[in-house]
Design a protein around this motif. Structure first.
Motif, PDB file in Angstrom:
ATOM      1  N   THR A  15       0.923  -1.204  -0.287  1.00  0.00           N
ATOM      2  CA  THR A  15       0.059   0.060  -0.105  1.00  0.00           C
ATOM      3  C   THR A  15       0.784   1.184  -0.048  1.00  0.00           C
ATOM      4  O   THR A  15       1.647   1.378   1.119  1.00  0.00           O
ATOM      5  CB  THR A  15      -0.885  -0.007   1.296  1.00  0.00           C
ATOM      6  OG1 THR A  15      -1.732  -1.031   1.288  1.00  0.00           O
ATOM      7  CG2 THR A  15      -1.694   1.242   1.206  1.00  0.00           C
ATOM      8  N   ARG A  16       0.854   1.841  -0.988  1.00  0.00           N
ATOM      9  CA  ARG A  16       1.428   3.163  -1.349  1.00  0.00           C
ATOM     10  C   ARG A  16       0.999   4.298  -0.601  1.00  0.00           C
ATOM     11  O   ARG A  16      -0.168   4.710  -0.923  1.00  0.00           O
ATOM     12  CB  ARG A  16       2.041   3.557  -2.568  1.00  0.00           C
ATOM     13  CG  ARG A  16       2.815   2.266  -3.478  1.00  0.00           C
ATOM     14  CD  ARG A  16       4.290   2.339  -2.949  1.00  0.00           C
ATOM     15  NE  ARG A  16       5.107   3.327  -3.378  1.00  0.00           N
ATOM     16  CZ  ARG A  16       5.457   4.473  -2.508  1.00  0.00           C
ATOM     17  NH1 ARG A  16       5.333   4.561  -1.607  1.00  0.00           N
ATOM     18  NH2 ARG A  16       6.258   5.311  -3.155  1.00  0.00           N
ATOM     19  N   LEU A  17       1.908   5.095   0.280  1.00  0.00           N
ATOM     20  CA  LEU A  17       1.206   5.829   1.280  1.00  0.00           C
ATOM     21  C   LEU A  17       2.082   7.124   1.338  1.00  0.00           C
ATOM     22  O   LEU A  17       3.421   6.937   1.722  1.00  0.00           O
ATOM     23  CB  LEU A  17       0.783   5.190   2.641  1.00  0.00           C
ATOM     24  CG  LEU A  17       0.056   6.132   3.424  1.00  0.00           C
ATOM     25  CD1 LEU A  17      -0.595   5.100   4.624  1.00  0.00           C
ATOM     26  CD2 LEU A  17       0.720   7.162   4.352  1.00  0.00           C
ATOM     27  N   ARG A  19       2.375  10.924   3.009  1.00  0.00           N
ATOM     28  CA  ARG A  19       1.826  11.899   4.093  1.00  0.00           C
ATOM     29  C   ARG A  19       2.536  13.197   4.014  1.00  0.00           C
ATOM     30  O   ARG A  19       3.793  13.306   4.032  1.00  0.00           O
ATOM     31  CB  ARG A  19       1.814  11.140   5.560  1.00  0.00           C
ATOM     32  CG  ARG A  19       1.478  12.200   6.582  1.00  0.00           C
ATOM     33  CD  ARG A  19      -0.151  12.231   6.782  1.00  0.00           C
ATOM     34  NE  ARG A  19      -0.428  12.462   7.919  1.00  0.00           N
ATOM     35  CZ  ARG A  19      -0.750  13.471   8.521  1.00  0.00           C
ATOM     36  NH1 ARG A  19      -0.554  14.611   7.990  1.00  0.00           N
ATOM     37  NH2 ARG A  19      -1.172  13.697   9.731  1.00  0.00           N
ATOM     38  N   LYS A  61      -6.005  -2.054   3.798  1.00  0.00           N
ATOM     39  CA  LYS A  61      -5.518  -0.834   3.016  1.00  0.00           C
ATOM     40  C   LYS A  61      -6.100   0.529   3.553  1.00  0.00           C
ATOM     41  O   LYS A  61      -5.340   1.571   3.987  1.00  0.00           O
ATOM     42  CB  LYS A  61      -5.696  -1.005   1.762  1.00  0.00           C
ATOM     43  CG  LYS A  61      -5.379   0.438   0.786  1.00  0.00           C
ATOM     44  CD  LYS A  61      -6.169   0.329  -0.777  1.00  0.00           C
ATOM     45  CE  LYS A  61      -7.541   0.607  -0.389  1.00  0.00           C
ATOM     46  NZ  LYS A  61      -8.356   0.680  -1.642  1.00  0.00           N
ATOM     47  N   ASN A  62      -7.317   0.400   3.591  1.00  0.00           N
ATOM     48  CA  ASN A  62      -7.893   2.023   4.319  1.00  0.00           C
ATOM     49  C   ASN A  62      -7.477   2.203   5.502  1.00  0.00           C
ATOM     50  O   ASN A  62      -7.497   3.324   5.931  1.00  0.00           O
ATOM     51  CB  ASN A  62      -9.726   1.476   3.930  1.00  0.00           C
ATOM     52  CG  ASN A  62      -9.871   1.459   2.722  1.00  0.00           C
ATOM     53  OD1 ASN A  62      -9.453   2.071   1.695  1.00  0.00           O
ATOM     54  ND2 ASN A  62     -11.054   1.112   2.368  1.00  0.00           N
ATOM     55  N   TYR A  65      -4.354   4.492   5.585  1.00  0.00           N
ATOM     56  CA  TYR A  65      -4.634   5.442   5.174  1.00  0.00           C
ATOM     57  C   TYR A  65      -5.251   6.409   6.433  1.00  0.00           C
ATOM     58  O   TYR A  65      -4.864   7.428   6.609  1.00  0.00           O
ATOM     59  CB  TYR A  65      -5.448   5.720   3.708  1.00  0.00           C
ATOM     60  CG  TYR A  65      -4.607   5.062   2.481  1.00  0.00           C
ATOM     61  CD1 TYR A  65      -3.511   5.388   2.493  1.00  0.00           C
ATOM     62  CD2 TYR A  65      -5.432   4.303   1.682  1.00  0.00           C
ATOM     63  CE1 TYR A  65      -2.833   5.004   1.172  1.00  0.00           C
ATOM     64  CE2 TYR A  65      -4.893   3.888   0.556  1.00  0.00           C
ATOM     65  CZ  TYR A  65      -3.706   4.199   0.375  1.00  0.00           C
ATOM     66  OH  TYR A  65      -2.961   3.817  -0.815  1.00  0.00           O
ATOM     67  N   ALA A  68      -2.811   7.133   9.138  1.00  0.00           N
ATOM     68  CA  ALA A  68      -1.852   8.126   8.906  1.00  0.00           C
ATOM     69  C   ALA A  68      -2.454   9.617   8.678  1.00  0.00           C
ATOM     70  O   ALA A  68      -1.572  10.319   9.351  1.00  0.00           O
ATOM     71  CB  ALA A  68      -1.507   8.007   7.251  1.00  0.00           C
ATOM     72  N   ARG A  69      -3.723   9.524   8.607  1.00  0.00           N
ATOM     73  CA  ARG A  69      -4.445  10.833   8.945  1.00  0.00           C
ATOM     74  C   ARG A  69      -4.601  11.043  10.364  1.00  0.00           C
ATOM     75  O   ARG A  69      -4.275  12.299  10.960  1.00  0.00           O
ATOM     76  CB  ARG A  69      -5.906  10.839   7.986  1.00  0.00           C
ATOM     77  CG  ARG A  69      -6.344  12.394   8.508  1.00  0.00           C
ATOM     78  CD  ARG A  69      -5.733  13.306   7.774  1.00  0.00           C
ATOM     79  NE  ARG A  69      -6.369  14.594   8.101  1.00  0.00           N
ATOM     80  CZ  ARG A  69      -6.337  15.554   9.080  1.00  0.00           C
ATOM     81  NH1 ARG A  69      -5.408  15.145  10.137  1.00  0.00           N
ATOM     82  NH2 ARG A  69      -6.982  16.391   9.304  1.00  0.00           N
TER      83      ARG A  69
END
Length: 287
Positions: A15-17, A19, A61-62, A65, A68-69
């Motif tokens: 999963t590419r993330l 931030r 995956k979600n 994300y 990270a937020r």
């Protein structure tokens, strides 16, 4: 013949993330690749196709994300621990979580929001956590390319009817280090630890007069363990990036260890581990 289900796990890979933290006009960038693998009460999904115990890989995956937020991304080990503990605590059918993260470096090139992809190594980590409360953290790096232009020899090896390699008392020693180090505890200052382990690896490589790449590997692992009490084991993979002296005699030129051909394959591959004698069991950490 009887057939049974063996060990298994499933997850969302790579999963590419990215931030971005905006601190006024100055931005901070974190670029990571997250892979999660879960295991537990998964017999039914394999034997009957029932998904009742399955947390979808898309949800994994979600979650990365969303976390990270909500929580930000500082040290990759801490973010991996956060995800692994969440998956196990939130889902009764999930007994074990493995989270692997690679981090890609970016360097600021002017102003507050311009970056260039760094030429340094890739930072890595693997975290395991299970419902029994066992947790392990393995930090690491890959593609740390280093070279000594002298102070390396190779001779005294076995010679048989197929040996053509000539012994040398002065050669280039080059490798691309992949190193993983296991922490004795899942709680540490991972940023400081990473920086100092990396420096120990570099110092030992530069400071070792090498008679073999194996000797250099052992010296590098030993330096880490001597300098970093939070680390209990180091495992390394070091390809020998061969540099062969070019024969310039056909052109009427000598070549006193000045011009080399850098071969990319085939290559020697040296692997090994260095650990404290009293290091705790490693099986869980290296799964």
């Amino acid at each position: 013949m009887s057939v049974i289900l063996g060990p298994n796990r499933y997850g969302k890979a790579e999963t590419r993330l990215v931030r971005v933290v905006r601190d006024g006009g100055v931005h901070h960038l974190k670029d990571i690749n997250v892979s999660s693998s879960l295991s537990g009460e998964m017999a039914a999904v394999h034997l009957t196709g029932s998904n009742a115990a399955v947390l979808p890989t898309d949800t994994q995956k979600n979650t990365a994300y969303a976390f990270a937020r909500k929580h930000g991304v500082d040290q990759i080990e801490d973010f991996a621990l956060l995800l692994a503990r969440h998956f196990v605590r939130s889902q009764p059918t999930i007994h074990h979580a493995r989270v692997e993260i690679d981090e890609y470096g970016w360097e600021r090139i002017g102003g507050g929001h311009s970056f260039v992809r760094g030429g340094r190594e890739v930072r890595t980590c693997v975290v395991h956590h299970d419902r029994d409360g066992r947790t392990s953290v393995v930090s690491g790096l890959k593609d740390l390319v280093v070279l000594n232009s002298t102070d390396s020899e190779f001779h005294g090896y076995i010679v048989d009817e197929y040996t053509t390699l000539r012994p040398t008392t002065d050669r280039i020693l080059a490798t691309a280090v992949t190193a993983h180090w296991r922490h004795a505890s899942p709680e540490a200052d991972f940023g400081k630890s990473y920086a100092e382990v990396r420096q120990s690896l570099l110092d030992a490589f530069a400071g070792t007069y090498s008679l073999s790449l194996q000797q250099t590997l052992y010296a590098m692992g030993t330096r880490v363990l001597e300098s970093r009490p939070e680390v209990c084991e180091v495992r390394m993979r070091m390809p020998n990036k061969h540099h062969f002296l070019v024969d310039l005699e056909p052109f009427g030129l000598d070549n006193d260890n000045e011009v080399f051909y850098a071969a990319d394959r085939p290559y020697g591959l040296i692997e090994g581990s260095v650990l404290r004698e009293d290091a705790p069991d490693a099986a869980f950490a290296w799964e």
